[in-house]
Design a protein around this motif. Structure first.
Motif, PDB file in Angstrom:
ATOM      1  N   GLY A 112       0.815  -1.208   0.000  1.00 24.41           N
ATOM      2  CA  GLY A 112       0.000   0.000   0.000  1.00 24.41           C
ATOM      3  C   GLY A 112       0.847   1.256   0.000  1.00 24.41           C
ATOM      4  N   HIS A 113       0.757   2.007  -1.100  1.00 31.68           N
ATOM      5  CA  HIS A 113       1.452   3.293  -1.202  1.00 31.68           C
ATOM      6  C   HIS A 113       0.552   4.417  -0.702  1.00 31.68           C
ATOM      7  CE1 HIS A 113       4.557   1.241  -3.187  1.00 31.68           C
ATOM      8  NE2 HIS A 113       4.423   1.685  -4.421  1.00 31.68           N
ATOM      9  N   SER A 114       1.157   5.364   0.003  1.00 34.88           N
ATOM     10  CA  SER A 114       0.451   6.562   0.455  1.00 34.88           C
ATOM     11  C   SER A 114       1.128   7.782  -0.154  1.00 34.88           C
ATOM     12  CB  SER A 114       0.479   6.665   1.986  1.00 34.88           C
ATOM     13  OG  SER A 114      -0.050   5.512   2.592  1.00 34.88           O
ATOM     14  N   GLU A 115       0.327   8.836  -0.377  1.00 34.67           N
ATOM     15  CA  GLU A 115       0.862  10.041  -0.999  1.00 34.67           C
ATOM     16  C   GLU A 115       0.249  11.290  -0.379  1.00 34.67           C
ATOM     17  OE1 GLU A 115       1.410   8.054  -5.451  1.00 34.67           O
ATOM     18  OE2 GLU A 115      -0.266   9.408  -5.067  1.00 34.67           O
ATOM     19  N   SER A 116       1.106  12.245  -0.071  1.00 36.56           N
ATOM     20  CA  SER A 116       0.653  13.579   0.314  1.00 36.56           C
ATOM     21  C   SER A 116       0.784  14.460  -0.916  1.00 36.56           C
ATOM     22  CB  SER A 116       1.517  14.120   1.456  1.00 36.56           C
ATOM     23  OG  SER A 116       1.184  15.465   1.728  1.00 36.56           O
ATOM     24  N   VAL A 117      -0.351  14.988  -1.390  1.00 34.11           N
ATOM     25  CA  VAL A 117      -0.365  15.703  -2.659  1.00 34.11           C
ATOM     26  C   VAL A 117      -0.919  17.112  -2.465  1.00 34.11           C
ATOM     27  CG1 VAL A 117      -1.209  15.704  -5.035  1.00 34.11           C
ATOM     28  CG2 VAL A 117      -0.696  13.533  -3.896  1.00 34.11           C
ATOM     29  N   TYR A 118      -0.183  18.083  -2.998  1.00 33.80           N
ATOM     30  CA  TYR A 118      -0.657  19.476  -3.044  1.00 33.80           C
ATOM     31  C   TYR A 118      -0.934  19.824  -4.493  1.00 33.80           C
ATOM     32  CZ  TYR A 118      -0.445  24.566  -3.204  1.00 33.80           C
ATOM     33  OH  TYR A 118      -0.724  25.894  -3.442  1.00 33.80           O
ATOM     34  N   VAL A 119      -2.133  20.348  -4.759  1.00 31.99           N
ATOM     35  CA  VAL A 119      -2.496  20.741  -6.119  1.00 31.99           C
ATOM     36  C   VAL A 119      -2.946  22.191  -6.130  1.00 31.99           C
ATOM     37  CG1 VAL A 119      -3.150  18.414  -6.794  1.00 31.99           C
ATOM     38  CG2 VAL A 119      -4.887  19.941  -5.891  1.00 31.99           C
ATOM     39  N   ASN A 129      -6.698  28.611  -4.164  1.00 29.12           N
ATOM     40  CA  ASN A 129      -6.786  27.632  -5.245  1.00 29.12           C
ATOM     41  C   ASN A 129      -5.941  26.381  -4.961  1.00 29.12           C
ATOM     42  OD1 ASN A 129      -8.285  29.611  -6.452  1.00 29.12           O
ATOM     43  ND2 ASN A 129      -7.287  29.457  -8.444  1.00 29.12           N
ATOM     44  N   GLY A 130      -5.304  26.351  -3.791  1.00 22.46           N
ATOM     45  CA  GLY A 130      -4.466  25.220  -3.434  1.00 22.46           C
ATOM     46  C   GLY A 130      -5.181  24.253  -2.499  1.00 22.46           C
ATOM     47  N   PHE A 131      -5.003  22.955  -2.740  1.00 22.98           N
ATOM     48  CA  PHE A 131      -5.646  21.933  -1.912  1.00 22.98           C
ATOM     49  C   PHE A 131      -4.649  20.821  -1.593  1.00 22.98           C
ATOM     50  CE2 PHE A 131      -9.120  24.151  -3.851  1.00 22.98           C
ATOM     51  CZ  PHE A 131     -10.118  24.157  -2.886  1.00 22.98           C
ATOM     52  N   HIS A 132      -4.788  20.274  -0.389  1.00 20.61           N
ATOM     53  CA  HIS A 132      -3.954  19.169   0.066  1.00 20.61           C
ATOM     54  C   HIS A 132      -4.804  17.909   0.145  1.00 20.61           C
ATOM     55  CE1 HIS A 132      -0.655  21.890   1.312  1.00 20.61           C
ATOM     56  NE2 HIS A 132      -1.642  22.724   1.579  1.00 20.61           N
ATOM     57  N   LEU A 133      -4.255  16.790  -0.357  1.00 17.43           N
ATOM     58  CA  LEU A 133      -4.962  15.511  -0.358  1.00 17.43           C
ATOM     59  C   LEU A 133      -4.039  14.410   0.146  1.00 17.43           C
ATOM     60  CD1 LEU A 133      -5.607  17.150  -3.257  1.00 17.43           C
ATOM     61  CD2 LEU A 133      -7.203  15.281  -3.529  1.00 17.43           C
ATOM     62  N   TRP A 134      -4.639  13.384   0.726  1.00 19.53           N
ATOM     63  CA  TRP A 134      -3.932  12.178   1.150  1.00 19.53           C
ATOM     64  C   TRP A 134      -4.509  11.019   0.354  1.00 19.53           C
ATOM     65  CZ3 TRP A 134       0.309  10.699   3.483  1.00 19.53           C
ATOM     66  CH2 TRP A 134       0.405   9.444   4.097  1.00 19.53           C
ATOM     67  N   ILE A 135      -3.670  10.343  -0.439  1.00 18.57           N
ATOM     68  CA  ILE A 135      -4.122   9.331  -1.391  1.00 18.57           C
ATOM     69  C   ILE A 135      -3.444   7.997  -1.072  1.00 18.57           C
ATOM     70  CG2 ILE A 135      -4.289   8.702  -3.828  1.00 18.57           C
ATOM     71  CD1 ILE A 135      -3.916  11.715  -4.460  1.00 18.57           C
TER      72      ILE A 135
END
Length: 345
Positions: free
Chosen positions: A249-256, A313-319
């Motif tokens: 299981g890979h996890s990712e912290s993503v800022y878009v 306009n910036g959002f943080h997600l955990w995938i």
């Protein structure tokens, strides 16, 4: 009458190859006959599939005679050698290595992002990197609805991404630590590299070799593949890829950064409606994705969605997703299913 197909799995005894077999069985893929292929080292092993026992064969060019669909996951050099041989004999190759991903004539496909295969005459199709697949599944609905200018991702990747040997080494090292022994490291960060470090109770900020620009090849895969899959060379992408002592299981912290303004509710709804993606975001009840709960599941899970405090306009997600399932085997089988649906084969 349902049409059936002759299928080959190249690298059948590896972690991804085994998962490919399970996905074909689980999804009841229309198989007429199946062949399991490997190197000479693994040839002769037995594999169970749909109640029958099959003997793994050593891969040779003639192994692909009569094969309609060949799923490859045995390393880039093997794909470079055998994929053209499979194509010569009439097969469509779905390749899970990096051998063909950035070839301009080879489609790089995540079915949830790109339903139609570009160039129906192309007989090799590339399956993207595992960490790229789960990220673009979550980002594509945001790009479609709001536009996107920038992506910054930090990954927390499981050892299974480096193969069965890395899994075994993690388990052995954990046992060694418990017994107050020195942990033996031979696999990570890269088996062929000069130095190796223990992964048990550790974090290694290197996946694959370093390029001249200071990024690792894994990071460059994410950068380049994301732009290709999303058909947007202007999209700014940066990546830092890290190996953790997690089996699967890979996890990712993503800022878009989006091109247009959006609310948290709109972003969550877009992700909730996306195919193959499940919203898991209830921080008040400590509900968010984790690799342990995602192991063995098909979906890409998204949570911890926050609006940036300094950029509206910036959002943080955990995938999070199972890197062997959606990150590799399932995506390959979904590509094959899409080819059937499009009447390509």
């Amino acid at each position: 009458m349902v049409k059936t197909y002759n299928v080959a799995i190249m690298g059948a005894t590896g972690a991804v190859g085994q998962q490919m077999k399970e996905q074909l069985e689980k999804r009841d893929f229309p198989i007429k006959d199946i062949v399991f292929l490997s190197s000479s080292r693994s040839a002769g092993k037995e594999i169970e599939f749909k109640g029958k026992t099959f003997t793994v064969q050593e891969a040779k060019p003639e192994s692909f005679k009569g094969i309609d669909i060949a799923l490859f996951s045995a390393g880039g050099s093997i794909s470079e050698e055998f994929a053209p041989e499979a194509v010569k004999r009439g097969a469509i190759v779905i390749d899970n290595t990096s051998a063909f991903r950035m070839d301009k004539d080879v489609p790089l496909v995540v079915p949830e992002v790109k339903q139609k295969r570009s160039g129906s005459s192309q007989r090799i199709i590339a399956n993207p990197n595992c960490s790229t697949i789960q990220m673009v599944c979550a980002l594509q609905p945001l790009k479609e609805q709001f536009g996107m200018t920038k992506v910054v991702v930090s990954t927390y990747q499981a050892v299974s991404g480096a193969g069965i040997g890395a899994i075994n080494e993690l388990k052995a090292q954990a046992a060694d630590f418990d017994n107050a022994k020195d942990a033996q490291a031979e696999m990570l960060p890269v088996k062929s590299a000069k130095n190796h470090y223990p992964i048990a109770f550790n974090v290694i900020p290197q996946i694959d070799q370093f390029a001249d620009n200071g990024y690792t090849l894994e990071e460059m895969k994410m950068i380049n593949e994301t732009k290709k899959i999303m058909h947007d060379d202007s999209l700014a992408v940066a990546a830092t890829c890290v190996r953790l002592p997690v089996v699967t299981g890979h996890s990712e912290s993503v800022y878009v950064e989006l091109s247009r303004a959006a609310t948290i509710a709109q972003v969550k709804q877009a992700i909730k409606d996306a195919p193959g993606v499940e919203l898991m975001d209830d921080p008040s009840n400590q509900i968010y994705p984790m690799p342990l709960m995602a192991a063995g599941l098909d979906e890409v899970f998204v949570g911890r969605i926050r609006q940036d405090l300094d950029n509206p306009n910036g959002f943080h997600l955990w995938i999070v997703a199972d890197n062997l399932v959606k990150g590799a085997a399932l995506n390959s089988v979904q590509i094959a299913e899409a080819l059937i649906e499009e009447n390509v084969i």
